[in-house]
Design an enzyme around this catalytic site. Structure first.
Site, PDB file in Angstrom:
ATOM      1  N   ARG A   1       0.755  -1.264   0.161  1.00 25.52           N
ATOM      2  CA  ARG A   1      -0.013   0.159  -0.022  1.00 25.52           C
ATOM      3  C   ARG A   1       1.011   1.398  -0.019  1.00 25.52           C
ATOM      4  O   ARG A   1       0.576   2.470   0.490  1.00 25.52           O
ATOM      5  CB  ARG A   1      -0.993  -0.096   1.085  1.00 25.52           C
ATOM      6  CG  ARG A   1      -1.851  -1.084   1.310  1.00 25.52           C
ATOM      7  CD  ARG A   1      -3.020  -1.160   0.427  1.00 25.52           C
ATOM      8  NE  ARG A   1      -3.964  -2.264   0.612  1.00 25.52           N
ATOM      9  CZ  ARG A   1      -3.857  -3.476   0.325  1.00 25.52           C
ATOM     10  NH1 ARG A   1      -2.788  -3.802  -0.449  1.00 25.52           N
ATOM     11  NH2 ARG A   1      -4.584  -4.265   0.554  1.00 25.52           N
TER      12      ARG A   1
ATOM     13  N   SER B   1     -10.462  -0.222   4.080  1.00 30.75           N
ATOM     14  CA  SER B   1      -9.628  -0.462   4.899  1.00 30.75           C
ATOM     15  C   SER B   1      -9.078   0.919   5.491  1.00 30.75           C
ATOM     16  O   SER B   1      -8.499   1.616   4.975  1.00 30.75           O
ATOM     17  CB  SER B   1      -8.492  -1.306   4.894  1.00 30.75           C
ATOM     18  OG  SER B   1      -8.844  -2.806   4.156  1.00 30.75           O
TER      19      SER B   1
ATOM     20  N   GLU C   1      -4.429   4.312   6.482  1.00 28.14           N
ATOM     21  CA  GLU C   1      -4.320   4.215   5.039  1.00 28.14           C
ATOM     22  C   GLU C   1      -4.683   5.233   4.150  1.00 28.14           C
ATOM     23  O   GLU C   1      -3.823   5.683   3.206  1.00 28.14           O
ATOM     24  CB  GLU C   1      -5.057   2.538   4.683  1.00 28.14           C
ATOM     25  CG  GLU C   1      -4.473   2.415   3.298  1.00 28.14           C
ATOM     26  CD  GLU C   1      -5.329   1.155   2.596  1.00 28.14           C
ATOM     27  OE1 GLU C   1      -5.262   0.252   3.216  1.00 28.14           O
ATOM     28  OE2 GLU C   1      -6.158   1.488   1.566  1.00 28.14           O
TER      29      GLU C   1
HETATM   30  C1  LIG Z   1     -15.181  -0.091  -0.213  1.00 28.37           C
HETATM   31  C2  LIG Z   1     -13.568   0.194  -0.538  1.00 28.37           C
HETATM   32  C3  LIG Z   1     -12.819  -0.921  -0.538  1.00 28.37           C
HETATM   33  C4  LIG Z   1     -11.366  -0.599  -0.857  1.00 28.37           C
HETATM   34  N1  LIG Z   1     -10.735  -1.710  -1.172  1.00 28.37           N
HETATM   35  C5  LIG Z   1      -9.404  -1.763  -1.385  1.00 28.37           C
HETATM   36  C6  LIG Z   1      -8.864  -2.819  -1.709  1.00 28.37           C
HETATM   37  O1  LIG Z   1      -8.932  -3.788  -1.621  1.00 28.37           O
HETATM   38  N2  LIG Z   1      -7.498  -2.672  -1.967  1.00 28.37           N
HETATM   39  C7  LIG Z   1      -6.681  -1.327  -2.032  1.00 28.37           C
HETATM   40  O2  LIG Z   1      -5.537  -1.163  -2.282  1.00 28.37           O
HETATM   41  N3  LIG Z   1      -7.457  -0.145  -1.835  1.00 28.37           N
HETATM   42  C8  LIG Z   1      -8.991  -0.362  -1.547  1.00 28.37           C
HETATM   43  N4  LIG Z   1      -9.639   0.773  -1.346  1.00 28.37           N
HETATM   44  C9  LIG Z   1      -8.998   2.056  -1.357  1.00 28.37           C
HETATM   45  C10 LIG Z   1      -9.200   2.919  -2.668  1.00 28.37           C
HETATM   46  O3  LIG Z   1     -10.125   2.079  -3.510  1.00 28.37           O
HETATM   47  C11 LIG Z   1      -8.046   2.905  -3.657  1.00 28.37           C
HETATM   48  O4  LIG Z   1      -6.973   3.391  -3.018  1.00 28.37           O
HETATM   49  C12 LIG Z   1      -8.106   3.563  -5.046  1.00 28.37           C
HETATM   50  O5  LIG Z   1      -6.998   3.369  -5.617  1.00 28.37           O
HETATM   51  C13 LIG Z   1      -8.531   5.247  -4.844  1.00 28.37           C
HETATM   52  O6  LIG Z   1      -8.678   5.800  -5.957  1.00 28.37           O
HETATM   53  P1  LIG Z   1      -9.485   7.062  -6.037  1.00 28.37           P
HETATM   54  O7  LIG Z   1      -9.602   7.436  -7.415  1.00 28.37           O
HETATM   55  O8  LIG Z   1     -10.779   7.124  -5.551  1.00 28.37           O
HETATM   56  O9  LIG Z   1      -8.415   8.024  -5.238  1.00 28.37           O
HETATM   57  P2  LIG Z   1      -8.733   9.254  -4.538  1.00 28.37           P
HETATM   58  O10 LIG Z   1      -9.282   8.673  -3.243  1.00 28.37           O
HETATM   59  O11 LIG Z   1      -9.204  10.094  -5.070  1.00 28.37           O
HETATM   60  O12 LIG Z   1      -7.120   9.699  -4.381  1.00 28.37           O
HETATM   61  C14 LIG Z   1      -6.268   9.039  -3.420  1.00 28.37           C
HETATM   62  C15 LIG Z   1      -4.930   9.467  -3.236  1.00 28.37           C
HETATM   63  O13 LIG Z   1      -4.445   9.541  -4.600  1.00 28.37           O
HETATM   64  C16 LIG Z   1      -4.161  10.900  -5.072  1.00 28.37           C
HETATM   65  N5  LIG Z   1      -4.405  10.912  -6.693  1.00 28.37           N
HETATM   66  C17 LIG Z   1      -5.598  10.277  -7.110  1.00 28.37           C
HETATM   67  N6  LIG Z   1      -5.407  10.301  -8.570  1.00 28.37           N
HETATM   68  C18 LIG Z   1      -4.371  10.798  -8.639  1.00 28.37           C
HETATM   69  C19 LIG Z   1      -3.645  11.187  -9.848  1.00 28.37           C
HETATM   70  N7  LIG Z   1      -4.081  10.935 -11.051  1.00 28.37           N
HETATM   71  N8  LIG Z   1      -2.427  11.638  -9.769  1.00 28.37           N
HETATM   72  C20 LIG Z   1      -1.842  11.869  -8.629  1.00 28.37           C
HETATM   73  N9  LIG Z   1      -2.232  11.731  -7.367  1.00 28.37           N
HETATM   74  C21 LIG Z   1      -3.732  11.108  -7.525  1.00 28.37           C
HETATM   75  C22 LIG Z   1      -5.003  11.756  -4.410  1.00 28.37           C
HETATM   76  O14 LIG Z   1      -4.470  13.067  -4.187  1.00 28.37           O
HETATM   77  C23 LIG Z   1      -5.180  11.039  -3.182  1.00 28.37           C
HETATM   78  O15 LIG Z   1      -4.034  11.423  -2.277  1.00 28.37           O
HETATM   79  C24 LIG Z   1     -10.984   0.539  -1.199  1.00 28.37           C
HETATM   80  C25 LIG Z   1     -11.578   1.742  -0.889  1.00 28.37           C
HETATM   81  C26 LIG Z   1     -13.380   1.411  -0.706  1.00 28.37           C
HETATM   82  C27 LIG Z   1     -14.172   2.810  -0.307  1.00 28.37           C
END
Ligand SMILES: Cc1cc2nc3c(=O)[nH]c(=O)nc-3n(C[C@H](O)[C@H](O)[C@H](O)COP(=O)(O)OP(=O)(O)OC[C@H]3O[C@@H](n4cnc5c(N)ncnc54)[C@H](O)[C@@H]3O)c2cc1C
Length: 342
Positions: free
Chosen positions: A164, A238, A333
């Site tokens: 992660r 998580s 996380e």
């Molecule tokens: C129900 C649920 C289950 C999940 N299960 C998992 C799992 O099994 N495994 C796992 O690893 N994660 C999991 N996650 C966490 C999440 O899905 C991941 O971290 C995902 O990659 C976040 O994507 P996002 O587009 O929503 O990012 P955001 O929440 O919008 O951003 C997260 C971070 O990344 C940065 N960011 C986003 N896009 C960019 C970009 N293009 N360039 C630079 N920085 C950027 C943002 O500034 C922020 O700091 C889960 C979340 C939920 C709600």
């Protein structure tokens, strides 16, 4: 490119926190990212990059520009007998990409089915689930430097992926905006079904000979059963990382807690943070609209009108209990955004 003002972020963060951005824009291209950077420089505004907001804790109104990365598109840029290199826009929805690869007989992402969020955010924390991490299929990414506007390519080694974790959460935090990710996918599946309940789920689905689509379906079914849907109950998956400790420390804890759940990873042991939290009695805890999910103690939830401070307050108390009981530190996380928080 259009800049909106006093824009509600409630639909743009999976916790559903009711906060606003002073400015909001959506980037469909690299030029849009550069326009947004110029806008921030000219107006001396901070910039927060968002995908689908599924891994953030937004503590308060954001006094700058929130830029949603919405760059779309998929292109096969290279192929050989065994592999295909697929370049994907950072704004593509992760799970739709997983489904698209399976529909096109490309393999490697099946265990990562149904992880919320965008393709561009996936390398930030090297998303992982069911024994597989993004890094196994990752080839390179393109990102715009926030200081110079220059487009830079990072190969896998340069991303410094960990559990992660990546360089973009460490030394290069907030320095680059990812525009495209290139994956290297296999033409022949190499199924990973040993982790968690995948095999049991396949049996209950009536699958005799598993293929990549049935593995993805099994993973999706387990996830849907175990994790709260953010559309129904606000959450960010998580909330804590699983602590990683030495075998020696693990053995010490085992003396007092013989049932502790840990997975050996080379010289180290990864402890199930959910188990630790459950042992401390937090499973199903609720204070007003903030709480700990009743099926999965690793997931903190917003039942409706909780704010980030209430969630962080519970998180802090959980960390103290785990420290007091097990002498272990839990690490949050999702990325927390707010005054005084980095
Ligand atoms: C129900 C649920 C289950 C999940 N299960 C998992 C799992 O099994 N495994 C796992 O690893 N994660 C999991 N996650 C966490 C999440 O899905 C991941 O971290 C995902 O990659 C976040 O994507 P996002 O587009 O929503 O990012 P955001 O929440 O919008 O951003 C997260 C971070 O990344 C940065 N960011 C986003 N896009 C960019 C970009 N293009 N360039 C630079 N920085 C950027 C943002 O500034 C922020 O700091 C889960 C979340 C939920 C709600």
């Amino acid at each position: 490119m259009q800049f909106e003002t006093e824009y509600s972020l409630k639909p743009h963060n999976s916790f559903g926190f009711d906060v606003k951005a002073s400015f909001w824009a959506s980037a469909q291209s690299i030029d849009d990212i550069r326009d947004a950077q110029r806008f921030c420089q000219e107006n001396s505004l901070p910039l927060l990059v968002l995908g689908e907001g599924s891994n953030v804790v937004l503590v308060e109104n954001y006094p700058g520009l929130v830029l949603k990365i919405a760059i779309q598109g998929k292109a096969i840029i290279k192929a050989d007998e065994a592999k295909v290199w697929l370049k994907v826009g950072a704004g593509e929805h992760w799970h739709s990409l997983v489904q698209w690869t399976l529909d096109n007989d490309l393999y490697g992402l099946e265990n990562l089915a149904l992880i919320p969020g965008t393709v561009g955010a996936a390398p930030i924390q090297n998303i992982g689930a069911y024994g597989v991490e993004l890094q196994a299929s990752f080839y390179s990414l393109d990102a715009v430097c926030r200081e110079t506007g220059e487009l830079v390519r990072f190969n896998k080694d340069e991303c410094d992926f960990g559990y992660r974790d990546s360089v973009f959460k460490g030394a290069l935090r907030d320095r680059y905006i990812i525009s495209h990710v290139t994956l290297c996918l296999a033409k022949t599946p190499d199924l990973k079904t040993d982790y968690g309940d995948i095999k049991t789920e396949l049996v209950s689905m009536g699958v005799v000979v598993a293929d990549a689509k049935s593995v993805a379906e099994a993973v999706a079914r387990i996830r849907q059963r175990k994790l709260p849907d953010p559309e129904v109950i606000g959450n960010a998956g998580s909330f804590f990382k699983n602590p990683i400790i030495s075998h020696e420390k693990f053995a010490q804890i085992q003396v007092k807690y013989p049932n502790i759940i840990g997975y050996a990873e080379g010289d180290l042991v990864k402890i199930a943070a959910g188990w630790l939290i459950e042992q401390c009695g937090w499973k199903g805890y609720r204070s007003n609209d903030a709480g700990v999910h009743d099926q999965q103690s690793l997931v903190l939830v917003n039942y409706g009108n909780a704010d980030a401070r209430q969630i962080l307050d519970i998180a802090q108390k959980i960390c103290s209990s785990v420290r007091d009981s097990f002498d272990l530190e839990l690490e949050v996380e999702p990325r927390v955004y707010g005054v005084g928080v980095r």
